[in-house]
Design a protein around this motif. Structure first.
Motif, short mmCIF file in Angstrom:
data_model
loop_
_atom_site.label_atom_id
_atom_site.label_comp_id
_atom_site.label_asym_id
_atom_site.label_seq_id
_atom_site.Cartn_x
_atom_site.Cartn_y
_atom_site.Cartn_z
N ARG A 60 -2.84 -6.83 7.12
CA ARG A 60 -4.27 -7.53 7.29
C ARG A 60 -5.01 -7.06 8.82
N ALA A 61 -5.64 -6.19 8.81
CA ALA A 61 -6.38 -5.94 9.92
C ALA A 61 -5.44 -5.40 10.78
N PRO A 62 -4.50 -4.26 10.42
CA PRO A 62 -3.46 -3.78 10.98
C PRO A 62 -3.86 -3.43 12.61
N THR B 298 -6.86 -1.72 -2.99
CA THR B 298 -7.31 -2.94 -2.56
C THR B 298 -6.87 -3.30 -1.10
N GLY B 299 -7.80 -2.86 -0.17
CA GLY B 299 -7.28 -2.83 1.28
C GLY B 299 -8.38 -2.77 2.17
N THR C 276 0.87 -1.13 -0.05
CA THR C 276 -0.04 -0.19 0.12
C THR C 276 0.80 1.27 -0.07
N ALA D 93 0.98 -1.84 6.78
CA ALA D 93 -0.16 -2.45 7.28
C ALA D 93 0.15 -3.68 6.92
MO1 MOS Z 1 -4.74 -3.93 4.08
S1 MOS Z 1 -3.83 -4.35 5.62
O1 MOS Z 1 -6.12 -2.98 4.27
O2 MOS Z 1 -4.05 -3.64 2.69
#
Ligand code: MOS
Length: 758
Positions: A376-378, A524-525, A271, A374
């Motif tokens: 995944r569910a940071p 895409t996040g 990202t 980040a």
């Molecule tokens: Mo994610 S951790 O929303 O790319």
């Protein structure tokens, strides 16, 4: 269940549109692009965790045959220093610019300091060795305790803590290694603990870990003498790549085109940009196109991991198992520039439950490690580790079943969330009930085995999305999306499109369009694509349906209000003498009824559906070696609506496996100089197929009332519950409560020895 009958495509499992390209190796990932005039770019990286750059001598590198360009931070505009100066040292663009290439000082081992472009990768590597750099090493800080000590070396001498106005204990404008402080909650925790019969307070620590995506960062840059830039890049968002690259290099957005590659995993780590601005500068300097691909070692040393955390958590409950108060202090390392996920940690830590009194305070701590990114569910998995293991301990103390204790306090519609809003319809209760009723929860266990459960929460994101829907004359539909397809969005968008038109799924093709071919779309996040871009696609399809009805009305010479769209065709209300017109017929004749038909939509998605997951983990612990083996695992999750259930299950399984790796094996090991000692998949151990059992999945569907199909977003929440589920299972198997990750065999052995000694 009966509701699902309404859908013809939503909830089915057709083959994935990108499957053949990916399994045959034809799909183009970031490193798969090439141009005839292409050079290879490589980056020189800091051998110190913290040092002043005294001089960089490029003469010998430039003289090497085959070298076409060499660059340092001197070749990047320094645009944001003033903005940072007037904002207590904080400016996110300034941080990004200085992360992309060090200016004045290097702030972590692996920090980029120079780059070269040469006719081959080997010559580029050789040229890096000919760059002579003089460093003056500086003291470094590598962990939270030393970073926040009163005599700590300051990583940024001008940076004052944000978010502390009027807070006792912070002396206002004194610079420190705490970049930011946040606080959330309601009520008064002290009052909550007064109301409690039992109060438990514990401290937890986690280590830096990497997302572990298989594909290294890669890009190809082409520039022209009139200032145009084209980038092929693997990322979670090509608009993000465009915007950051243009901003750091001070180029008009209209001159930068980013073409998305397939992405071989990102999980939050893609990202941001690392290579793209450097490739553009090298291309401009050399007049050639430049390709850059990180080595695996560079990915580990210099891309953004999720860093270490320390969480202190206090929970109060009555004898009957009602939570009366919760309080947590979270310190999250953000790396050399701050910017950790501590805010999300604070938001999620108490979120699955109702609390009359709750407060979380977070500190974003700077350390001489790579700038965190980040994952995944940071911020949420570490927070869940703290709360959900303390709840397990509380359940034991109160002699209440751990599912019952959670159900007694579970968030439901109207609950005031610990981070501010009142929940709309959410599926925390339904998810826990499905877990309780699953045969796994009551299955027998053998010796040295134990079972743990945990709940995870993630709020999901909405953000901005654009979509285009074009009818082709043969009656097929092309959908344009601005989101790289990471978790199956080509399939989910195609399914919703087929559903909207009442046509075959096979007649819909989803294209990931470049930055000049579709409107702006966020990354895409945030588990957002099927939810938010899906909404845009649904709106664009509605626009097309409206036009189709108008065309049919024109053919029939009636008012458009008399035409309805049903089962893939236009029908005239209340009359039977007109044969319906199919989408294919209308598309074929579009030229005669007003021209080609296309629709588009662009929106900021509102009405995010928050997500809950509850996991059951069984482990077996080898008392001789301390090895923990996960022997059975079940993930339950509220998807709102599973558009393509196989993809939803895949997300749940992937998240669970990443969480298991985080719990048991994964950690960055730094030496005392701040050098990462395990920058590769041999020594940084992520789970492989043989390490984990088949992850069983149960999809719960409590539709999000704010989405046309009830979608919530499924990608992130499955990584939140695994750590505490594993750790609770290890406790059940061993009687030892571990509070420091990972539960690697040596650490487990020490814990087991401690128990037998006591
Ligand atoms: Mo994610 S951790 O929303 O790319």
């Amino acid at each position: 269940m009966s509701e699902e009958k309404k859908f013809r495509w939503v909830g089915t499992r057709p083959i994935r549109p990108d499957g053949i390209d990916k399994v045959t190796g034809r799909a183009n990932y970031g490193a798969d692009f090439a141009l005839p005039d292409m050079l290879w770019g490589k980056v020189l990286r800091s051998p110190h965790a913290h040092a002043r750059i005294q001089s960089i001598d490029l003469k010998r590198a430039k003289a090497l045959a085959g070298v076409h360009a060499v660059m340092t931070a001197e070749d990047l505009p320094d645009l944001f220093a003033e903005a940072a100066k007037s904002n207590g040292g904080h400016d996110s663009s300034n941080d990004l610019a200085h992360n992309v290439m060090a200016r004045g000082r290097v702030l972590y081992h692996g920090h980029a300091i120079a780059a070269v472009a040469a006719t081959s990768s080997a010559i580029a590597s050789q040229a890096l060795e000919l760059i002579d750099v003089e460093y003056e090493p500086l003291p470094h800080v590598l962990d939270i305790a030393s970073a926040i000590a009163s005599d700590a070396t300051l990583i940024h001498e001008d940076r004052v803590t944000q978010g502390v106005e009027g807070i006792e204990g912070f002396e206002g404008a004194e610079p420190s290694n705490i970049a930011n402080r946040v606080q959330l909650g309601h009520g008064d925790p002290a009052e909550g603990f007064d109301l409690a019969d039992e109060v438990i307070e514990r401290e937890f620590t986690t280590r830096p870990i990497h997302q572990g995506y298989i594909e290294p960062h890669a890009c190809l840059a082409q520039t022209t003498p009139d200032g145009r830039v084209t980038l092929w890049s693997s990322s979670q968002g090509h608009f993000m790549v465009r915007d950051y690259t243009a901003k750091l290099l001070d180029i008009d957005l209209s001159l930068v085109k980013v073409i998305p590659a397939e992405i071989g995993g990102g999980f939050g780590g893609k990202t941001t940009v690392y290579l793209e601005p450097l490739a553009v500068v090298l291309s401009r300097k050399s007049g050639r196109s430049v390709k850059m691909v990180m080595s695996r070692e560079e990915v580990f040393r210099a891309s953004g991991p999720t860093l270490g955390t320390r969480i202190k958590l206090k929970l109060g409950a009555t004898r009957e198992g009602v939570f009366t108060g919760g309080e947590a202090t979270l310190h999250y390392e953000g790396g050399a520039f701050g910017g950790s996920s501590v805010m999300a940690g604070c938001m999620t830590i108490f979120a699955p439950y109702a609390f009359p009194h709750v407060r979380s305070t977070g500190y974003d701590v700077m350390v001489n490690k790579p700038k965190g990114a980040a994952y995944r569910a940071p911020g949420a998995p570490m927070a869940a580790f703290a709360l959900e293991t303390v709840i397990d301990e509380m359940a034991e103390r109160l002699e209440i079943d751990p599912v019952d204790l959670r159900l007694r306090n579970a968030a439901k519609e109207g609950t005031l969330a610990s981070f501010g809003p009142r929940y709309r319809r959410v599926g925390c209760v339904e998810t826990l009930e499905a877990l309780r009723d699953h045969p796994h929860y009551s299955a027998p266990l053998g010796p040295h085995q134990g079972r743990g459960i945990a709940v995870g929460f993630w709020f999901n994101a909405g953000l901005q999305s654009s979509a285009g829907v074009n009818l082709n004359p043969d009656g097929t539909v092309t959908v344009l999306s601005g989101n790289p397809d990471i978790g199956g969005s080509r399939a989910s968008l195609a399914l919703m499109t087929a559903e909207e038109f009442g046509i075959e799924y096979e007649r819909v093709e989803v294209v990931i369009a470049d930055t000049q071919s579709i409107g702006f779309t966020d990354v895409t996040g945030g588990s957002r694509v099927t939810f938010a871009t899906g909404m845009a696609v649904i709106e664009a399809a509605a626009d097309v349906r409206r036009q189709l009805c108008e065309r049919a009305a024109a053919v029939w010479e009636v008012d458009a209000e008399r035409v309805v769209w049903e089962d893939g065709e236009a029908r005239l209300k209340g009359e039977s003498d007109r044969a319906p017109l199919t989408l294919a017929e209308l598309a074929q004749n579009a030229g005669r009824t007003g021209g080609p038909i296309s629709g588009r939509a662009a929106l900021t998605a509102r009405g995010v559906g928050m997500a809950f997951g509850a996991h059951i983990c069984d482990v077996e612990v080898d008392p001789e070696t301390g090895r923990v083996e996960v022997i059975r695992y079940t993930a339950v999750q509220d998807a709102g609506r599973a558009i393509h259930p196989s993809y939803v299950e895949g997300q749940m399984q992937g998240g669970a496996v990443q969480g298991i790796g985080w719990a048991l094996n994964e950690e960055y090991v730094f030496d005392s100089d701040g050098k990462l000692e395990n920058p590769g998949f041999l020594d940084y151990r992520i789970p492989v197929a043989s390490d984990v059992p088949m992850i069983d999945t149960v999809i719960v569907e409590v539709p999000n009332p704010k989405h046309p199909y009830g979608v919530r977003g499924v990608g992130e929440v499955p990584i939140v519950a695994p750590i505490p589920a594993v750790v609770n299972a290890v406790y059940a198997a061993t009687g030892v409560r571990f509070r420091d990750l990972p539960l690697s065999p040596p650490k487990v052995l020490v814990g087991l020895d401690g128990k037998s000694a006591a």
